[in-house]
Motif scaffolding. Sequence first.
Motif, short mmCIF file in Angstrom:
data_model
loop_
_atom_site.label_atom_id
_atom_site.label_comp_id
_atom_site.label_asym_id
_atom_site.label_seq_id
_atom_site.Cartn_x
_atom_site.Cartn_y
_atom_site.Cartn_z
N GLU A 231 0.79 -1.21 0.00
CA GLU A 231 0.00 0.00 0.00
C GLU A 231 0.84 1.28 0.00
O GLU A 231 0.30 2.37 -0.15
CB GLU A 231 -0.92 0.03 1.23
CG GLU A 231 -1.93 -1.09 1.30
CD GLU A 231 -1.32 -2.39 1.80
OE1 GLU A 231 -0.30 -2.32 2.50
OE2 GLU A 231 -1.85 -3.46 1.47
N PRO B 168 3.10 4.44 -1.00
CA PRO B 168 3.38 5.18 -2.22
C PRO B 168 4.81 4.99 -2.72
O PRO B 168 5.08 5.07 -3.92
CB PRO B 168 3.12 6.64 -1.81
CG PRO B 168 2.27 6.56 -0.59
CD PRO B 168 2.67 5.31 0.10
N ARG C 209 6.57 2.31 -2.88
CA ARG C 209 6.81 1.07 -3.63
C ARG C 209 6.66 1.26 -5.14
O ARG C 209 7.44 0.73 -5.93
CB ARG C 209 5.86 -0.03 -3.14
CG ARG C 209 6.25 -1.43 -3.64
CD ARG C 209 5.35 -2.50 -3.07
NE ARG C 209 5.85 -3.83 -3.39
CZ ARG C 209 6.62 -4.56 -2.60
NH1 ARG C 209 6.97 -4.09 -1.42
NH2 ARG C 209 7.04 -5.76 -2.97
N THR C 210 5.66 2.05 -5.57
CA THR C 210 5.41 2.21 -7.01
C THR C 210 6.53 3.00 -7.69
O THR C 210 6.80 2.79 -8.86
CB THR C 210 4.08 2.94 -7.24
OG1 THR C 210 4.11 4.21 -6.56
CG2 THR C 210 2.92 2.11 -6.70
N GLU D 25 8.34 10.96 -12.41
CA GLU D 25 7.41 9.85 -12.25
C GLU D 25 6.94 9.83 -10.81
O GLU D 25 7.75 9.92 -9.88
CB GLU D 25 8.08 8.52 -12.60
CG GLU D 25 8.51 8.41 -14.05
CD GLU D 25 9.12 7.06 -14.38
OE1 GLU D 25 8.80 6.09 -13.67
OE2 GLU D 25 9.92 6.99 -15.33
N GLY D 26 5.64 9.73 -10.62
CA GLY D 26 5.06 9.77 -9.29
C GLY D 26 4.74 11.20 -8.89
O GLY D 26 5.14 12.16 -9.56
#
Length: 393
Positions: free
Chosen positions: A105, A107, A109-110, A151-152
């Motif tokens: 869950e 953020p 990690r992505t 990214e992100g």
Amino acid sequence: MLDLAEELRHWLEEGREFAVATVVAVGGSAPRGPGAALAVDGTGTVIGSVSGGCVEGAVYDLCREALRTGRSVLERFGYSDEDAFAVGLTCGGTIDVLVAPVTGESPLRTVLGPALSAVAQGEPAALARVVRGPAELLGRALLVRSDGTPEGVLGAHPDLDRAAAAATRALLESGRTGTVDVSASGAERRSPRTGSGQGSHCPGGLTLLVESNVPPPRMIVFGAVDFASALARAGKFLGYHVTVCDARPVFATPDRFPDADEVVVDWPHRYLGRTATDARTVLCVLTHDAKFDVPLLKTALRMPVAFVGAMGSRRTHEDRNRRLRSEGVTERELSRLRSPIGLDLGARTPEETALSITAEIVAARRGGTGVPLTGRKTPIHHESREDGRPAVA
């Protein structure tokens, strides 16, 4: 954290959940600088280090707690004379450590997956994480590639996200890891070692830890002599991409320089004029032959590189300076030349000479004086300038 890229990438591929503790700022003397990391997975496996052993146990417990709660935390470790049982650094400094969970869950990690892939592929990229700001944003991450593409999202105001991406790209371009304060009106760079500086933290701004992944700095050694072989070996040990260049093909062979990343047969000044260099590049001229040295140094001293040094006796140095002046090299340009190259260690052998040279390179990069630490009361660690040149003359 990027120093653990290979292991963390495997953990992600295996679907493990883990927590990462990262040094975000240091004060005074501390074993490791910003970016140093320790990670703990769900089974208790540990990789990395944040302090060389001083506070690892406490950081391990914080990682386990972050895995349990799913929340990031920023903790400061120092030394307390009043509390003999306090967890801290025996060297007397302080470190701020960000502990962030990397779970299904989170953020982080992505963004972490693409960041670790970029490191594995040798792609320039920078990972920025919120280390001070609103509690709900702590540990949030943004990946910025060399073309500036982010990214992100950090989840802050769009203007803050844009400022964060711009500040991250600036540190990436200089190859630096450090902290930076950003606000909706712009960003202010902070110290790449201590993270000190002024800026708003909350609610109008954020403090980011930016970790840059860039190709290793270059060391170009001119002169295929026995000293060059030892220097190439020492340069690789320090993390440089080492090139040995000499115009004489009989001497410039890979067999003679097995530790060099590449061996180039070309006139030194011609090669230097066409190869890529940057503000981290160090140039070591070991030929001490005027027909090579003068045109090479005339070119080198006008380039924005970190270090230019030349071997030779003091008589050779004076003659070389006279020839360079006659070629139009200015006194200001000559002042950049470190010659005779190396610190005064009494070196005799090629290996000792290589140690002398690399010691001077480190001192120039880190702002050191090169004098013994014994009996001195000055700080052990020095701050470096952003361009890689010394902070202390």
